[in-house]
Design a protein around this motif. Structure first.
Motif, PDB file in Angstrom:
ATOM      1  N   THR A 139      -9.781  -5.649  -3.564  1.00 47.78           N
ATOM      2  CA  THR A 139      -9.967  -5.335  -4.984  1.00 47.78           C
ATOM      3  C   THR A 139      -8.666  -5.076  -5.729  1.00 47.78           C
ATOM      4  O   THR A 139      -8.622  -5.258  -6.945  1.00 47.78           O
ATOM      5  N   TRP A 140      -7.620  -4.638  -5.042  1.00 52.42           N
ATOM      6  CA  TRP A 140      -6.348  -4.411  -5.732  1.00 52.42           C
ATOM      7  C   TRP A 140      -5.755  -5.737  -6.195  1.00 52.42           C
ATOM      8  O   TRP A 140      -5.948  -6.789  -5.572  1.00 52.42           O
ATOM      9  N   GLN A 141      -5.005  -5.666  -7.285  1.00 57.12           N
ATOM     10  CA  GLN A 141      -4.236  -6.828  -7.706  1.00 57.12           C
ATOM     11  C   GLN A 141      -3.182  -7.150  -6.649  1.00 57.12           C
ATOM     12  O   GLN A 141      -2.617  -6.250  -6.018  1.00 57.12           O
ATOM     13  N   ILE A 142      -2.923  -8.442  -6.452  1.00 60.59           N
ATOM     14  CA  ILE A 142      -1.948  -8.855  -5.447  1.00 60.59           C
ATOM     15  C   ILE A 142      -0.587  -8.230  -5.731  1.00 60.59           C
ATOM     16  O   ILE A 142       0.195  -7.961  -4.805  1.00 60.59           O
ATOM     17  N   LEU A 143      -0.305  -7.958  -6.977  1.00 61.91           N
ATOM     18  CA  LEU A 143       0.963  -7.329  -7.356  1.00 61.91           C
ATOM     19  C   LEU A 143       1.175  -5.996  -6.648  1.00 61.91           C
ATOM     20  O   LEU A 143       2.321  -5.626  -6.337  1.00 61.91           O
ATOM     21  N   TYR A 144       0.090  -5.266  -6.371  1.00 66.56           N
ATOM     22  CA  TYR A 144       0.197  -3.932  -5.780  1.00 66.56           C
ATOM     23  C   TYR A 144      -0.186  -3.896  -4.305  1.00 66.56           C
ATOM     24  O   TYR A 144      -0.136  -2.820  -3.688  1.00 66.56           O
ATOM     25  N   LEU A 145      -0.564  -5.010  -3.734  1.00 66.14           N
ATOM     26  CA  LEU A 145      -0.968  -5.014  -2.330  1.00 66.14           C
ATOM     27  C   LEU A 145       0.139  -4.551  -1.377  1.00 66.14           C
ATOM     28  O   LEU A 145      -0.168  -3.913  -0.359  1.00 66.14           O
ATOM     29  N   PRO A 146       1.431  -4.846  -1.622  1.00 67.47           N
ATOM     30  CA  PRO A 146       2.452  -4.328  -0.697  1.00 67.47           C
ATOM     31  C   PRO A 146       2.446  -2.809  -0.544  1.00 67.47           C
ATOM     32  O   PRO A 146       2.899  -2.298   0.480  1.00 67.47           O
ATOM     33  N   LEU A 147       1.935  -2.078  -1.543  1.00 69.03           N
ATOM     34  CA  LEU A 147       1.879  -0.619  -1.429  1.00 69.03           C
ATOM     35  C   LEU A 147       0.939  -0.168  -0.318  1.00 69.03           C
ATOM     36  O   LEU A 147       1.032   0.974   0.146  1.00 69.03           O
ATOM     37  N   LEU A 148       0.042  -1.055   0.107  1.00 67.40           N
ATOM     38  CA  LEU A 148      -0.844  -0.693   1.207  1.00 67.40           C
ATOM     39  C   LEU A 148      -0.097  -0.575   2.538  1.00 67.40           C
ATOM     40  O   LEU A 148      -0.575   0.106   3.455  1.00 67.40           O
ATOM     41  N   LEU A 149       1.043  -1.222   2.665  1.00 70.44           N
ATOM     42  CA  LEU A 149       1.798  -1.155   3.923  1.00 70.44           C
ATOM     43  C   LEU A 149       2.274   0.264   4.220  1.00 70.44           C
ATOM     44  O   LEU A 149       1.979   0.803   5.293  1.00 70.44           O
ATOM     45  N   PRO A 150       3.022   0.921   3.314  1.00 69.02           N
ATOM     46  CA  PRO A 150       3.404   2.313   3.614  1.00 69.02           C
ATOM     47  C   PRO A 150       2.206   3.255   3.645  1.00 69.02           C
ATOM     48  O   PRO A 150       2.204   4.222   4.415  1.00 69.02           O
ATOM     49  N   ALA A 151       1.181   2.989   2.825  1.00 69.49           N
ATOM     50  CA  ALA A 151      -0.010   3.847   2.850  1.00 69.49           C
ATOM     51  C   ALA A 151      -0.715   3.754   4.201  1.00 69.49           C
ATOM     52  O   ALA A 151      -1.160   4.766   4.759  1.00 69.49           O
ATOM     53  N   PHE A 152      -0.841   2.550   4.749  1.00 66.83           N
ATOM     54  CA  PHE A 152      -1.482   2.366   6.056  1.00 66.83           C
ATOM     55  C   PHE A 152      -0.652   3.019   7.160  1.00 66.83           C
ATOM     56  O   PHE A 152      -1.202   3.669   8.059  1.00 66.83           O
ATOM     57  N   ALA A 154       1.294   5.551   6.828  1.00 66.73           N
ATOM     58  CA  ALA A 154       1.174   7.001   6.694  1.00 66.73           C
ATOM     59  C   ALA A 154      -0.186   7.490   7.168  1.00 66.73           C
ATOM     60  O   ALA A 154      -0.297   8.502   7.860  1.00 66.73           O
ATOM     61  N   ALA A 155      -1.250   6.778   6.804  1.00 64.48           N
ATOM     62  CA  ALA A 155      -2.606   7.218   7.153  1.00 64.48           C
ATOM     63  C   ALA A 155      -2.826   7.218   8.661  1.00 64.48           C
ATOM     64  O   ALA A 155      -3.517   8.093   9.192  1.00 64.48           O
ATOM     65  N   PHE A 156      -2.256   6.244   9.376  1.00 61.72           N
ATOM     66  CA  PHE A 156      -2.453   6.151  10.818  1.00 61.72           C
ATOM     67  C   PHE A 156      -1.199   6.541  11.609  1.00 61.72           C
ATOM     68  O   PHE A 156      -1.153   6.327  12.824  1.00 61.72           O
ATOM     69  N   GLN A 157      -0.201   7.094  10.910  1.00 60.98           N
ATOM     70  CA  GLN A 157       1.011   7.611  11.544  1.00 60.98           C
ATOM     71  C   GLN A 157       1.648   6.571  12.462  1.00 60.98           C
ATOM     72  O   GLN A 157       1.897   6.799  13.656  1.00 60.98           O
ATOM     73  N   LEU A 158       1.917   5.398  11.888  1.00 57.47           N
ATOM     74  CA  LEU A 158       2.535   4.312  12.625  1.00 57.47           C
ATOM     75  C   LEU A 158       4.047   4.378  12.464  1.00 57.47           C
ATOM     76  O   LEU A 158       4.563   4.508  11.348  1.00 57.47           O
ATOM     77  N   ARG A 159       4.751   4.296  13.584  1.00 53.76           N
ATOM     78  CA  ARG A 159       6.214   4.364  13.584  1.00 53.76           C
ATOM     79  C   ARG A 159       6.778   3.190  14.370  1.00 53.76           C
ATOM     80  O   ARG A 159       6.110   2.658  15.269  1.00 53.76           O
ATOM     81  N   PRO A 160       8.021   2.778  14.079  1.00 57.40           N
ATOM     82  CA  PRO A 160       8.628   1.672  14.852  1.00 57.40           C
ATOM     83  C   PRO A 160       8.712   1.972  16.339  1.00 57.40           C
ATOM     84  O   PRO A 160       8.684   1.047  17.163  1.00 57.40           O
ATOM     85  N   GLY A 205       9.432  -5.741  -2.749  1.00 60.93           N
ATOM     86  CA  GLY A 205      10.527  -5.562  -1.797  1.00 60.93           C
ATOM     87  C   GLY A 205      10.640  -4.187  -1.172  1.00 60.93           C
ATOM     88  O   GLY A 205      11.002  -4.056   0.005  1.00 60.93           O
ATOM     89  N   VAL A 206      10.315  -3.131  -1.908  1.00 59.15           N
ATOM     90  CA  VAL A 206      10.527  -1.771  -1.405  1.00 59.15           C
ATOM     91  C   VAL A 206       9.464  -1.311  -0.406  1.00 59.15           C
ATOM     92  O   VAL A 206       9.807  -0.707   0.617  1.00 59.15           O
ATOM     93  N   PRO A 207       8.166  -1.533  -0.642  1.00 60.68           N
ATOM     94  CA  PRO A 207       7.145  -0.973   0.262  1.00 60.68           C
ATOM     95  C   PRO A 207       7.300  -1.334   1.737  1.00 60.68           C
ATOM     96  O   PRO A 207       7.113  -0.460   2.592  1.00 60.68           O
ATOM     97  N   PRO A 208       7.639  -2.589   2.128  1.00 56.96           N
ATOM     98  CA  PRO A 208       7.780  -2.863   3.564  1.00 56.96           C
ATOM     99  C   PRO A 208       8.872  -2.028   4.227  1.00 56.96           C
ATOM    100  O   PRO A 208       8.713  -1.595   5.371  1.00 56.96           O
ATOM    101  N   VAL A 209       9.968  -1.807   3.513  1.00 54.33           N
ATOM    102  CA  VAL A 209      11.045  -0.979   4.064  1.00 54.33           C
ATOM    103  C   VAL A 209      10.605   0.477   4.138  1.00 54.33           C
ATOM    104  O   VAL A 209      10.892   1.192   5.110  1.00 54.33           O
ATOM    105  N   LEU A 210       9.877   0.934   3.123  1.00 51.68           N
ATOM    106  CA  LEU A 210       9.399   2.310   3.106  1.00 51.68           C
ATOM    107  C   LEU A 210       8.404   2.575   4.232  1.00 51.68           C
ATOM    108  O   LEU A 210       8.330   3.688   4.768  1.00 51.68           O
ATOM    109  N   ALA A 211       7.638   1.552   4.621  1.00 48.83           N
ATOM    110  CA  ALA A 211       6.637   1.729   5.674  1.00 48.83           C
ATOM    111  C   ALA A 211       7.262   2.064   7.018  1.00 48.83           C
ATOM    112  O   ALA A 211       6.594   2.632   7.892  1.00 48.83           O
ATOM    113  N   LEU A 212       8.544   1.747   7.214  1.00 55.70           N
ATOM    114  CA  LEU A 212       9.196   2.001   8.495  1.00 55.70           C
ATOM    115  C   LEU A 212       9.483   3.470   8.739  1.00 55.70           C
ATOM    116  O   LEU A 212       9.661   3.890   9.879  1.00 55.70           O
ATOM    117  N   SER A 213       9.521   4.272   7.679  1.00 53.19           N
ATOM    118  CA  SER A 213       9.935   5.671   7.858  1.00 53.19           C
ATOM    119  C   SER A 213       9.065   6.664   7.106  1.00 53.19           C
ATOM    120  O   SER A 213       9.457   7.815   6.939  1.00 53.19           O
TER     121      SER A 213
END
Length: 347
Positions: A139-152, A154-160, A205-213
């Motif tokens: 349902t989100w606009q594709i423009l905002y879909l990258p924000l799901l990467l850091p949210a996911f 954070a929600a499941f505490q995924l780390r490199p 560009g920013v959300p994928p990098v933010l998802a790493l930490s």
């Protein structure tokens, strides 16, 4: 010295463990938190539907009653799911992401009271969290879909560190994932650079990098103020985003051509409330209800609203950035038709 809290012995006599002093039963707190969470999930759609009918009627009681009598609960639910599902998914994703980060941070501080979002995240089953992210994905606009990467993450505490035991392997896996992401969005990023769309470039560009930490824990000194600020900010964001959702029409916008004289017609722009053998009831866009005899209706066209008109000229692999995945797939099945001249003439 303070004397121990007295008990009436009823719990002991019944073979149950004594109640904690002060009535601070963890199970009772969890039950209240669970009830409050599910009450919000169920009550918000119902309240939104009622408010939308009132706004649609222009605040007039009789018009509101007319809409209530003719707009069934199925139509209200369908209207809510098509327009407010994005808002609901945003609220749930924000709660689960922030709740998980705050929860893992509080776990390091013994005796610290868990924030509300953390308690909600603890009580929510995993399948519901995944369903919330899936709802946001479609349902989100594709423009905002990258924000799901850091949210996911954070929600499941995924780390490199969870990718592989060896640091070199982790770097290679992360590089491959980022490379695939960049390959998918490279044409869009180049077009955004040429058009000067800096916000679009940042959102991609920013959300994928933010998802790493982004996974916790956070320092103990910032948990209490951060919990209060983020909870208030999420609620304020939902209220701000709910205003256009409440004002979104429940009924389709049409232009109806009505014959007012033997050789004269009039275009009436508004929303069709109900049609029967005698009249077509139109809720006019400029206000007021109009009853048009059915035999005077000569033509009718469906018109898009202003919110549906695109603002960006960017695409991601043939999907417009302002479309959701669901909307993009729908446009492939049935492309958008040309806007009728009657819609432009009376708009």
């Amino acid at each position: 010295m303070t004397a121990p809290a007295a008990t009436d012995g009823s719990d002991v006599d019944a073979g149950l463990p004594p109640r904690p002093a002060g009535g601070r039963d963890p199970d009772a707190r969890q039950a209240r938190a669970s009830q409050s969470f599910w009450a919000v999930v169920v009550a918000v759609p119902a309240v939104f539907s009622v408010l939308r009918l009132g706004v649609e009627a222009g605040g007039e009681l009789q018009t509101t009653l007319l809409l209530v009598a003719n707009v069934g609960p199925v139509n209200l639910l369908a209207g809510f799911l098509t327009t407010a599902a994005r808002l609901l998914a945003t609220g749930l994703v924000a709660v689960f992401a922030l709740g998980a980060v705050l929860g893992v941070s509080v776990d390091r501080l013994p005796g610290y009271r868990r924030p509300l979002f953390a308690r909600w995240a603890d009580l929510t089953p995993t399948w519901f969290v995944l369903a919330s992210f899936l709802l946001a994905l479609v349902t989100w606009q594709i423009l905002y879909l990258p924000l799901l990467l850091p949210a996911f993450a954070a929600a499941f505490q995924l780390r490199p560190e969870q990718l592989h035991e060896l640091a070199v392997a982790r770097v290679l896996i992360v590089a491959a994932l980022l490379g695939g992401y960049l390959f998918l969005l490279a044409p869009t990023l180049l077009d955004a650079w040429r058009q000067g769309e800096l916000l679009v470039m940042a959102l991609f560009g920013v959300p994928p990098v933010l998802a790493l930490s982004i996974a916790g824990p956070l320092p103990g000194a910032v948990i209490r103020p951060l919990a209060s600020v983020t909870e208030a900010a999420v609620l304020a964001m939902l209220v701000w985003a709910a205003l256009p959702v409440i004002s979104t029409p429940v009924l389709p916008l049409t232009v109806t051509t009505v014959q007012t004289a033997p050789n004269a017609t009039e275009d009436v722009r508004g929303h069709v409330v109900v049609v029967d053998d005698v009249n077509m009831v139109l809720l006019q866009e400029q206000g007021g209800v109009r009853y048009v005899p059915t035999d005077q209706v000569k033509a009718q066209v469906l018109c898009p609203s202003e919110e549906e008109l695109p603002r960006h000229r960017l695409r991601v692999r043939d999907f417009h950035v302002e479309d959701s995945l669901l909307e993009g797939l729908g446009r492939r099945v049935r492309p958008v038709h040309r806007v009728d001249a009657a819609c432009r003439a009376t708009g």
